[in-house]
Enzyme design. Structure first.
Site, PDB file in Angstrom:
ATOM      1  NE  ARG A  91      43.300   4.049   0.373  1.00 25.33           N
ATOM      2  CZ  ARG A  91      43.513   5.364   0.293  1.00 25.33           C
ATOM      3  NH1 ARG A  91      43.547   5.971  -0.867  1.00 25.33           N
ATOM      4  NH2 ARG A  91      43.739   6.075   1.388  1.00 25.33           N
ATOM      5  CG  HIS A 100      48.201   6.173  -3.802  1.00 27.67           C
ATOM      6  ND1 HIS A 100      47.755   5.101  -3.046  1.00 27.67           N
ATOM      7  CD2 HIS A 100      47.521   7.247  -3.322  1.00 27.67           C
ATOM      8  CE1 HIS A 100      46.866   5.531  -2.158  1.00 27.67           C
ATOM      9  NE2 HIS A 100      46.721   6.839  -2.305  1.00 27.67           N
TER      10      HIS A 100
HETATM   11  P1  NDP Z   1      34.006  10.580   2.130  1.00 22.11           P
HETATM   12  O1  NDP Z   1      33.904   9.700   3.329  1.00 22.11           O
HETATM   13  O2  NDP Z   1      33.776  12.038   2.299  1.00 22.11           O
HETATM   14  O3  NDP Z   1      33.001  10.072   0.993  1.00 22.11           O
HETATM   15  C1  NDP Z   1      32.853   8.736   0.688  1.00 22.11           C
HETATM   16  C2  NDP Z   1      31.706   8.578  -0.290  1.00 22.11           C
HETATM   17  O4  NDP Z   1      31.651   7.209  -0.693  1.00 22.11           O
HETATM   18  C3  NDP Z   1      30.352   8.929   0.319  1.00 22.11           C
HETATM   19  O5  NDP Z   1      29.533   9.584  -0.606  1.00 22.11           O
HETATM   20  C4  NDP Z   1      29.784   7.545   0.636  1.00 22.11           C
HETATM   21  O6  NDP Z   1      28.357   7.469   0.642  1.00 22.11           O
HETATM   22  C5  NDP Z   1      30.329   6.732  -0.501  1.00 22.11           C
HETATM   23  N1  NDP Z   1      30.319   5.315  -0.156  1.00 22.11           N
HETATM   24  C6  NDP Z   1      30.944   4.681   0.855  1.00 22.11           C
HETATM   25  N2  NDP Z   1      30.641   3.380   0.865  1.00 22.11           N
HETATM   26  C7  NDP Z   1      29.781   3.179  -0.168  1.00 22.11           C
HETATM   27  C8  NDP Z   1      29.078   2.058  -0.658  1.00 22.11           C
HETATM   28  N3  NDP Z   1      29.182   0.852  -0.084  1.00 22.11           N
HETATM   29  N4  NDP Z   1      28.286   2.222  -1.728  1.00 22.11           N
HETATM   30  C9  NDP Z   1      28.138   3.445  -2.312  1.00 22.11           C
HETATM   31  N5  NDP Z   1      28.766   4.556  -1.875  1.00 22.11           N
HETATM   32  C10 NDP Z   1      29.580   4.417  -0.819  1.00 22.11           C
HETATM   33  O7  NDP Z   1      35.455  10.321   1.506  1.00 22.11           O
HETATM   34  P2  NDP Z   1      36.347  11.314   0.637  1.00 22.11           P
HETATM   35  O8  NDP Z   1      35.523  11.833  -0.468  1.00 22.11           O
HETATM   36  O9  NDP Z   1      37.033  12.291   1.492  1.00 22.11           O
HETATM   37  O10 NDP Z   1      37.475  10.300   0.092  1.00 22.11           O
HETATM   38  C11 NDP Z   1      37.128   9.173  -0.670  1.00 22.11           C
HETATM   39  C12 NDP Z   1      38.315   8.251  -0.843  1.00 22.11           C
HETATM   40  O11 NDP Z   1      39.269   8.807  -1.749  1.00 22.11           O
HETATM   41  C13 NDP Z   1      39.165   7.987   0.403  1.00 22.11           C
HETATM   42  O12 NDP Z   1      38.547   7.058   1.265  1.00 22.11           O
HETATM   43  C14 NDP Z   1      40.446   7.461  -0.192  1.00 22.11           C
HETATM   44  O13 NDP Z   1      40.375   6.060  -0.354  1.00 22.11           O
HETATM   45  C15 NDP Z   1      40.498   8.122  -1.568  1.00 22.11           C
HETATM   46  N6  NDP Z   1      41.601   9.084  -1.663  1.00 22.11           N
HETATM   47  C16 NDP Z   1      42.573   8.862  -2.613  1.00 22.11           C
HETATM   48  C17 NDP Z   1      43.609   9.743  -2.759  1.00 22.11           C
HETATM   49  C18 NDP Z   1      44.634   9.563  -3.823  1.00 22.11           C
HETATM   50  O14 NDP Z   1      45.631  10.311  -3.844  1.00 22.11           O
HETATM   51  N7  NDP Z   1      44.458   8.627  -4.737  1.00 22.11           N
HETATM   52  C19 NDP Z   1      43.723  10.929  -1.908  1.00 22.11           C
HETATM   53  C20 NDP Z   1      42.652  11.071  -0.969  1.00 22.11           C
HETATM   54  C21 NDP Z   1      41.639  10.167  -0.857  1.00 22.11           C
HETATM   55  P3  NDP Z   1      27.485   8.318   1.695  1.00 22.11           P
HETATM   56  O15 NDP Z   1      27.579   9.748   1.214  1.00 22.11           O
HETATM   57  O16 NDP Z   1      26.137   7.767   1.549  1.00 22.11           O
HETATM   58  O17 NDP Z   1      28.115   8.119   3.038  1.00 22.11           O
HETATM   59  C1  OXD Z   2      44.565   9.579   1.123  1.00 27.59           C
HETATM   60  C2  OXD Z   2      45.540   9.182   0.092  1.00 27.59           C
HETATM   61  O1  OXD Z   2      43.742   8.751   1.534  1.00 27.59           O
HETATM   62  O2  OXD Z   2      46.512   9.949  -0.131  1.00 27.59           O
HETATM   63  O3  OXD Z   2      44.575  10.757   1.539  1.00 27.59           O
HETATM   64  O4  OXD Z   2      45.384   8.132  -0.526  1.00 27.59           O
END
Ligand code: NDP
Ligand code: OXD
Length: 314
Positions: free
Chosen positions: A229, A277
């Site tokens: 993000r 994005h």
């Molecule tokens: P998940 O919830 O499956 O994974 C999130 C990961 O981030 C977990 O490993 C979590 O740790 C870690 N995390 C969260 N907070 C912290 C912190 N404070 N410190 C360290 N690690 C942290 O999410 P997804 O993998 O499904 O998606 C991740 C992000 O990708 C979405 O939230 C979105 O913002 C972004 N995204 C962007 C897209 C784009 O087109 N650019 C498309 C889709 C998603 P833990 O395993 O310990 O919980």
């Molecule tokens: C998502 C994105 O969060 O597209 O899926 O950013």
């Protein structure tokens, strides 16, 4: 009983058509049109206007149309019902394509060869490090991070990961929390950020983080890839680090302000790659089918999948 589509920036009619095909017996209404608020049991949202979901007395669940839910969490009048997000192989695969592509672009110096081609300049270059000698650090080991890790390792990169809670993944160096951050950064040539935006992660990609990245790698300086993000990054710090040589290049799919304003220096910086994005788009066919299955599950008295923990914000 109806499904309310509440979205901005996307083509709502495409989504309505997909949901109608998936849920032929359920009226699908759109925020902005006249509809009976008492009939709404489900909402599918992408960046709905804050406050617009208040006053839906029979709401049972909110579905994020994306994997990220920061757009929901920022609404301080969000109804107190279950929230589920997208976890979908189509979206995950797209993200891993993006990550692998841009890690390979860095490894194989593709931007440099593009410039050389434009200048019709043949510069023989024998410095071609192998993937195994380049250290990639993936921030976020969730659905997207773990798939990207797996595919980067198939290419041969030397991969490590960082998450909030400790993880054990066979053969993978993992680091967790603020205590593990310095060691993780110190062994990272290409930093890939796939974190969610939460109060804990906002602004994490700043001058301090960049200063902690490895300087002794084979790429001649650290690379940054952020597809999490825009709120995770401090763009002024990224630009300053590029100018100072603390960062070699950045690939950014997400921005502090989206769409990226025309006057942003990121557009024209020679070491910055901008994508709008769309690293991993939510594809209406795949996502509507997934949400319809979730609704059928609820209607059958079964629990929702991929439920968001409001307390931690993802
Ligand atoms: P998940 O919830 O499956 O994974 C999130 C990961 O981030 C977990 O490993 C979590 O740790 C870690 N995390 C969260 N907070 C912290 C912190 N404070 N410190 C360290 N690690 C942290 O999410 P997804 O993998 O499904 O998606 C991740 C992000 O990708 C979405 O939230 C979105 O913002 C972004 N995204 C962007 C897209 C784009 O087109 N650019 C498309 C889709 C998603 P833990 O395993 O310990 O919980
Ligand atoms: C998502 C994105 O969060 O597209 O899926 O950013």
């Amino acid at each position: 009983m109806s499904l309310l589509l509440a979205m901005t920036g996307w083509h709502v009619e495409d989504w309505r058509a997909r949901f109608k095909a998936e849920l032929p017996d359920m009226p699908v209404v759109i925020l902005g049109e006249a509809f009976d608020r008492r009939a709404v049991h489900y909402v599918a949202s992408w960046k709905h206007p804050p406050g617009s979901l208040a006053g839906l007395p029979n709401l049972a669940a909110i579905f994020s149309l994306g994997a990220g839910v920061d757009h929901l969490m920022s609404d301080d009048r969000l109804p107190d019902v279950a929230i589920a997000r997208v976890v979908d192989p189509d979206l995950t695969t797209r993200m891993s394509e993006y990550v692998v592509l841009h890690c390979l672009m860095a490894l194989r110096q593709q931007r440099r060869y593009d410039a050389q081609q434009r200048a019709a300049s043949w510069e023989d270059d024998r410095n071609q490090p192998a993937a195994r000698s380049v250290r990639v650090g993936v921030m976020g080991l969730g659905e997207l991070g773990l798939d990207a890790v797996r595919k980067l390792r198939i290419i041969g990169f030397d991969v490590a990961g960082w998450s909030r809670s400790p993880k054990a993944v066979e053969g993978l160096a993992t680091f967790a929390g603020t205590d593990g951050m310095a060691a993780f950064l110190a062994r990272t040539d290409i930093l890939v950020c796939l974190l969610p935006l939460t109060p804990d992660t906002r602004g994490v990609i700043d001058a301090t983080l960049i200063a902690g990245l490895a300087r002794d790698g084979r790429l001649g300086g650290p690379f940054l890839i952020n597809a999490g993000r825009g709120g995770l990054q401090v763009e002024a710090d990224i630009l300053a680090a590029l100018e100072a040589g603390a960062l070699r290049a950045a690939t950014l799919d997400v921005f502090e302000t989206e769409p990226l304003p025309a006057e942003s220096p990121l557009w024209s910086h020679p070491a910055v790659t901008v994508t709008p994005h769309n690293a991993a788009m939510s594809e209406p066919e795949a996502v509507a089918s997934l949400i319809a299955a979730q609704i059928r599950r609820l209607e059958a008295g079964e629990p929702l999948e991929h439920v968001v923990e409001r307390g931690r914000g993802y």
